[in-house]
Design an enzyme around this catalytic site. Structure first.
Site, PDB file in Angstrom:
ATOM      1  N   ARG A   1       0.700  -1.315   0.029  1.00 24.20           N
ATOM      2  CA  ARG A   1       0.081  -0.022   0.271  1.00 24.20           C
ATOM      3  C   ARG A   1       0.888   1.358  -0.081  1.00 24.20           C
ATOM      4  O   ARG A   1       0.471   2.320  -0.305  1.00 24.20           O
ATOM      5  CB  ARG A   1      -1.085   0.117   1.189  1.00 24.20           C
TER       6      ARG A   1
ATOM      7  N   LYS B   1      -6.957   6.252 -19.874  1.00 26.67           N
ATOM      8  CA  LYS B   1      -7.169   6.615 -21.127  1.00 26.67           C
ATOM      9  C   LYS B   1      -5.713   6.414 -22.024  1.00 26.67           C
ATOM     10  O   LYS B   1      -5.677   5.179 -22.455  1.00 26.67           O
ATOM     11  CB  LYS B   1      -7.351   8.120 -21.361  1.00 26.67           C
TER      12      LYS B   1
ATOM     13  N   TYR C   1     -14.151  17.039 -16.463  1.00 21.52           N
ATOM     14  CA  TYR C   1     -14.576  15.408 -16.157  1.00 21.52           C
ATOM     15  C   TYR C   1     -15.779  15.522 -15.333  1.00 21.52           C
ATOM     16  O   TYR C   1     -15.637  15.970 -14.320  1.00 21.52           O
ATOM     17  CB  TYR C   1     -13.589  14.617 -15.980  1.00 21.52           C
TER      18      TYR C   1
ATOM     19  N   ASP D   1      -5.271  18.793 -15.042  1.00 23.60           N
ATOM     20  CA  ASP D   1      -5.552  17.285 -15.688  1.00 23.60           C
ATOM     21  C   ASP D   1      -5.110  17.292 -17.045  1.00 23.60           C
ATOM     22  O   ASP D   1      -5.855  17.969 -17.962  1.00 23.60           O
ATOM     23  CB  ASP D   1      -7.130  17.235 -15.442  1.00 23.60           C
TER      24      ASP D   1
HETATM   25  C1  LIG Z   1     -11.661   9.765 -17.285  1.00 25.87           C
HETATM   26  C2  LIG Z   1     -11.078  10.909 -17.008  1.00 25.87           C
HETATM   27  C3  LIG Z   1     -10.811  11.198 -15.249  1.00 25.87           C
HETATM   28  C4  LIG Z   1     -11.234   9.986 -14.423  1.00 25.87           C
HETATM   29  O1  LIG Z   1     -10.186   8.996 -14.465  1.00 25.87           O
HETATM   30  P1  LIG Z   1     -10.619   7.343 -14.052  1.00 25.87           P
HETATM   31  O2  LIG Z   1      -9.600   6.743 -14.567  1.00 25.87           O
HETATM   32  O3  LIG Z   1     -11.975   6.938 -15.062  1.00 25.87           O
HETATM   33  O4  LIG Z   1     -10.895   7.539 -12.598  1.00 25.87           O
HETATM   34  C5  LIG Z   1     -10.558  12.464 -15.048  1.00 25.87           C
HETATM   35  N1  LIG Z   1     -10.022  13.251 -15.905  1.00 25.87           N
HETATM   36  C6  LIG Z   1     -10.367  13.069 -17.107  1.00 25.87           C
HETATM   37  C7  LIG Z   1      -9.968  14.168 -18.175  1.00 25.87           C
HETATM   38  C8  LIG Z   1     -10.680  11.718 -17.722  1.00 25.87           C
HETATM   39  O5  LIG Z   1     -11.141  11.715 -18.993  1.00 25.87           O
END
Ligand SMILES: *Cc1c(COP(=O)(O)O)cnc(C)c1O
Length: 383
Positions: free
Chosen positions: A48, A198, A101, A173
């Site tokens: 962890r 992604k 998001y 982000d």
């Molecule tokens: C998908 C996404 C998230 C969240 O990510 P997860 O892996 O689904 O928890 C955050 N920011 C953006 C821009 C995203 O496309």
């Protein structure tokens, strides 16, 4: 080294016991200590807190984003959660991009407000609006650029300068463009957040996230909550993400070229009312998109004539495109944000930021672009 070299080699050294070229999946809860006096001599005690496979991925992410350190998380939302947990407490205030998001909005509005944190969802594409949203309790500016799903851009350097002058942390982000096209830390941002689900994975195999930082001090705070709140990525996911990330540059480069071709096709189709892709000269922030990043990415959206009903009909008639949440994978995906990814964003808020009922979001994949266009063509011609 160049990005295409680092994406393959960074973070990896051949396994000393076997010579295995890949970092092994260290699927182990605990790590044997040589003696009480040498506790943590290897740097590992319990998975962890830290795990060698996860460390390998973290080292790669640090290099690709040009940071000083990184922490990998169980999901992109766990990464965003870590930023909020590390920096915000009762009485604090944060500014968050008004288009982001859906899960980011939900975490802020439905979870952190319960603990006495205040948020302003501001139009971060306008640095003046960010300046006006700041107050003496603001600790964090969290932007997403380009933003999901409308693709609104934030000027990273301008907002970073503004944050720095008030002693506020700016987190970006960077999921949509990845460090291959955009490096927020080199533009003055303090933290970068990723959903590695992604483009880093790219193959629809995992859910994961990461935070990369510009200073040791911030990364210590992030690593502290990674352990304290139990948010770390699993070794198996780290290993799969290492494998996927070896072709990140090649995939996003080709996917962006495919997206440009699809956007041009859609723009010329009479049944398409509107197409939004940062690479099109018609994109309202085309200049910022061109200057701030070295590519336009593979996300686009459009609206068809006939609104929601026509959009649903189109989404139901496609064969190569897959109706699914997620983005950035080699598979081309089509999504209806209002019913899928952004269902938790309240209707008035969606309207205000331009997430209309008929908005169709596409994540362009790696298939033959002719097949992608032909499929859209047969669907659109039925409307
Ligand atoms: C998908 C996404 C998230 C969240 O990510 P997860 O892996 O689904 O928890 C955050 N920011 C953006 C821009 C995203 O496309």
């Amino acid at each position: 080294m160049g990005f295409r070299t680092d994406q393959i080699h960074s973070g990896v050294t051949p396994d000393p016991t076997s010579g295995a070229i890949l970092t092994p999946i260290h699927q182990s809860t605990t790590f044997v200590q040589p003696s009480v006096d040498e506790y943590m001599a290897t740097g590992y005690s319990y998975s962890r807190s830290a795990n060698p496979t996860v460390t390998a991925l973290q080292d790669r992410l640090t290099i690709l984003e040009e940071g000083v350190g990184s922490a990998a998380f169980a999901s992109g939302m766990a990464a965003t959660n870590a930023v909020f947990l590390a920096l915000l407490g009762a009485g604090d205030h944060a500014v968050v991009s008004d288009v982001a998001y859906g899960g980011t909005y939900r975490l802020a509005d439905k979870v952190f407000t319960r603990f006495g944190v205040d948020f302003t969802f501001a139009d971060t594409s306008d640095p003046q609006a960010v300046q006006e949203a700041i107050n003496d309790r603001t600790r964090l500016i969290f932007t997403e650029t380009p933003a999901n799903p409308t693709l609104k851009y934030t000027d990273i350097a301008a907002v970073s300068a503004l944050a720095a002058s008030s002693g506020i942390v700016h987190a970006v982000d960077n999921t949509f463009l990845t460090p291959y096209f955009q490096r927020p830390l080199t533009l003055g941002a303090d933290l970068v957040v990723h959903s590695t689900t992604k483009y880093f994975d790219g193959h629809n195999a995992t859910v994961g996230g990461a935070v990369i930082g510009r200073t040791e001090e911030l990364m210590e705070q992030i690593a502290f909550v990674q352990n304290a709140a139990g948010l770390i990525m699993s070794p198996m996911v780290a290993w799969l993400t290492m494998q996927g990330s070896k072709t990140l540059a090649h995939r996003i480069e080709q996917q962006s070229a495919n997206a440009m071709a699809v956007a041009h096709y859609l723009e010329a189709h009479p049944k398409v009312a509107k197409v939004v892709y940062p690479g099109l000269p018609s994109f309202p922030q085309h200049r910022l998109a061109t200057e701030q990043a070295s590519g336009y990415g593979a996300m686009a959206w459009f609206e068809v004539e006939g609104g929601l009903e026509a959009g649903k009909k189109l989404m139901g008639s496609l064969r190569v495109w897959t109706l699914a949440e997620n983005l950035g994978s080699v598979e081309s995906l089509i999504t209806h944000p209002v019913t899928m990814t952004h269902a938790d964003v309240e209707e008035h808020e969606r309207r205000r930021v331009g997430i209309t009922d008929g908005l169709v979001r596409i994540s362009v994949g790696l298939e033959e672009v002719e097949d992608l266009i032909e499929d859209l063509d047969q669907g659109l011609n039925r409307l």
